[in-house]
Design an enzyme around this catalytic site. Structure first.
Site, PDB file in Angstrom:
ATOM      1  N   GLU A  46      20.207 -26.547  11.283  1.00 35.42           N
ATOM      2  CA  GLU A  46      21.266 -25.597  12.399  1.00 35.42           C
ATOM      3  C   GLU A  46      22.436 -26.119  12.558  1.00 35.42           C
ATOM      4  O   GLU A  46      22.650 -27.450  12.423  1.00 35.42           O
ATOM      5  CB  GLU A  46      20.559 -25.612  13.636  1.00 35.42           C
ATOM      6  CG  GLU A  46      19.353 -24.639  13.697  1.00 35.42           C
ATOM      7  CD  GLU A  46      18.674 -24.598  15.178  1.00 35.42           C
ATOM      8  OE1 GLU A  46      19.422 -24.779  16.255  1.00 35.42           O
ATOM      9  OE2 GLU A  46      17.592 -24.208  15.203  1.00 35.42           O
ATOM     10  N   ARG A  65      10.786 -24.604  16.993  1.00 32.07           N
ATOM     11  CA  ARG A  65      11.689 -25.436  16.361  1.00 32.07           C
ATOM     12  C   ARG A  65      11.593 -25.102  14.765  1.00 32.07           C
ATOM     13  O   ARG A  65      10.423 -24.797  14.367  1.00 32.07           O
ATOM     14  CB  ARG A  65      11.448 -26.916  16.555  1.00 32.07           C
ATOM     15  CG  ARG A  65      12.154 -27.656  17.708  1.00 32.07           C
ATOM     16  CD  ARG A  65      13.385 -27.487  18.004  1.00 32.07           C
ATOM     17  NE  ARG A  65      14.121 -28.148  19.147  1.00 32.07           N
ATOM     18  CZ  ARG A  65      14.328 -27.640  20.423  1.00 32.07           C
ATOM     19  NH1 ARG A  65      14.236 -26.274  20.117  1.00 32.07           N
ATOM     20  NH2 ARG A  65      14.587 -28.173  21.296  1.00 32.07           N
ATOM     21  N   HIS A 117      19.898 -19.585  17.469  1.00 36.67           N
ATOM     22  CA  HIS A 117      19.359 -20.656  18.619  1.00 36.67           C
ATOM     23  C   HIS A 117      19.585 -20.133  19.997  1.00 36.67           C
ATOM     24  O   HIS A 117      20.323 -20.827  20.869  1.00 36.67           O
ATOM     25  CB  HIS A 117      19.591 -21.775  18.322  1.00 36.67           C
ATOM     26  CG  HIS A 117      18.626 -23.021  18.825  1.00 36.67           C
ATOM     27  ND1 HIS A 117      18.108 -24.241  18.339  1.00 36.67           N
ATOM     28  CD2 HIS A 117      18.011 -23.036  20.218  1.00 36.67           C
ATOM     29  CE1 HIS A 117      17.213 -24.678  19.131  1.00 36.67           C
ATOM     30  NE2 HIS A 117      17.268 -23.994  20.275  1.00 36.67           N
TER      31      HIS A 117
HETATM   32  C1  OXD Z   1      15.314 -26.054  24.423  1.00 35.25           C
HETATM   33  C2  OXD Z   1      15.987 -25.065  23.743  1.00 35.25           C
HETATM   34  O1  OXD Z   1      14.543 -26.922  23.873  1.00 35.25           O
HETATM   35  O2  OXD Z   1      16.453 -24.133  24.243  1.00 35.25           O
HETATM   36  O3  OXD Z   1      15.400 -26.036  25.471  1.00 35.25           O
HETATM   37  O4  OXD Z   1      15.895 -25.057  22.272  1.00 35.25           O
END
Ligand code: OXD
Length: 332
Positions: A274, A245, A293
């Protein structure tokens, strides 16, 4: 009254049938996504189980719910509301479902950085054959290099197995908690790292790594984990790859680290904000690969997630321990 399930993630007719086949008691309303309209709110108010990526509703909207399955691996975005505060809603995640494709994405980025693929693509776009400049592509092989994996969970382990197959040395940073008891593994190969570091030894691992991969959960403990002093601990030739993240990295420090050559570059799939705003400096940093992402996107995602959900539904109904139970306090 049976078991009412509400899904706010799109399921195929086969997946709906497989879920309903777990027991004649089960009925599933698949809304595809949460819009919050009256029909959805009424179904939610009656639901025992919810399947969704995120929860834009409160405990009062879902008073009967006893189990929430998060479609992603990360649950950080689920924990800001009050749904899990009382401790009476079981939270499970989809950790492991896309560990293989995410680790393939990590390897793709690692090789792209090592082999200067972004630069090669630039030359192609410019219709240029770099005669006399070929020295630029005289690179080091990744074999023999060291990858340091921050977060040695499902994704970290699959990165480790692939990196080992490329002849790399593998270091892991332990999250500090014992491994969760079992999940579906989809052919994952478990390998022991060459060295496992404890949470207090992050700098030691960073110093030794040529590639640092972030695959750790976003929690209060990992917020801002990689900042200026961590970049200073890394080799100037090292690369950072983040599939965790954005909150795990101090972005200003990363921009500075790349500009000032504290590290060689980065591949980033996740960001503090994002969508990444068009004026973000990350787009213009030559040694940074930016992706929107997408590391976890792959065609079998929902089918595999439904397999996990079906097995957990069986366990839920039988009162057996479920897979992938998350502690909302801890955040993973
Ligand atoms: C998840 C992602 O948390 O793809 O699955 O970011």
């Amino acid at each position: 009254m049976g078991i009412q399930i509400c899904s706010f993630t799109p399921l195929s007719p086969l997946e709906v049938r497989l879920i309903e086949a777990v027991s004649p008691e089960v009925s599933l309303a698949d809304f595809g996504k949460w819009t919050g309209d009256e029909r959805q709110r009424q179904a939610l108010a009656r639901s025992d189980v919810v399947l969704a990526w995120t929860a834009r509703f409160t405990r009062a909207d879902a008073p009967r719910t006893r189990w929430f399955h998060g479609v992603g691996a990360g649950v950080d975005h689920l924990l800001s509301g009050d749904l899990f505060r009382g401790g009476d809603v079981i939270l499970t995640n989809s950790s492991g479902v896309h560990a293989a494709p995410i680790s393939e994405f990590v390897m793709a980025n690692m090789l792209a950085l090592a082999r200067k693929l972004p630069r090669l693509m630039e030359l192609k776009r410019e219709h240029r054959w770099p005669s006399g400049q070929r020295g630029e592509f005289m690179v080091d092989e990744v074999a023999g290099k060291t990858v340091g994996i921050v977060g040695y969970g499902n994704i970290g382990r699959q990165v480790a197995a692939r990196a080992r197959a490329f002849g790399m040395r593998v270091l892991g940073l332990h999250s500090g908690r014992p491994r969760a008891a079992g999940t579906l593994r989809w052919g994952a190969v478990d390998i022991e790292p060459d060295a496992m570091y404890q949470p207090g030894q992050l700098h030691e691992m960073l110093t030794a790594s040529d590639f640092v991969v972030l695959s750790v959960a976003a929690t209060a403990q990992t917020a801002g984990l990689i900042g200026l002093s961590e970049f200073r601990a890394m080799k100037p030739t090292a690369y950072l790859i983040n599939v965790s993240r954005g909150s795990v990295v101090v972005e200003e420090a990363l921009i500075r680290a790349v500009r000032e050559g504290l590290i060689a570059g980065a591949a980033l799939d996740v960001f503090e904000q994002e969508p990444l705003p068009p004026d973000s400096p990350f787009y213009d940093l030559p040694n940074v690969i930016v992706s929107p992402h997408v590391a976890g996107l792959f065609s079998e995602f929902t089918a595999r997630m439904a397999d996990l959900f079906v097995e957990n539904l069986r366990r839920f109904l039988a009162g057996e321990p479920m897979y992938n139970v998350v502690d909302p306090e801890r955040g993973y």
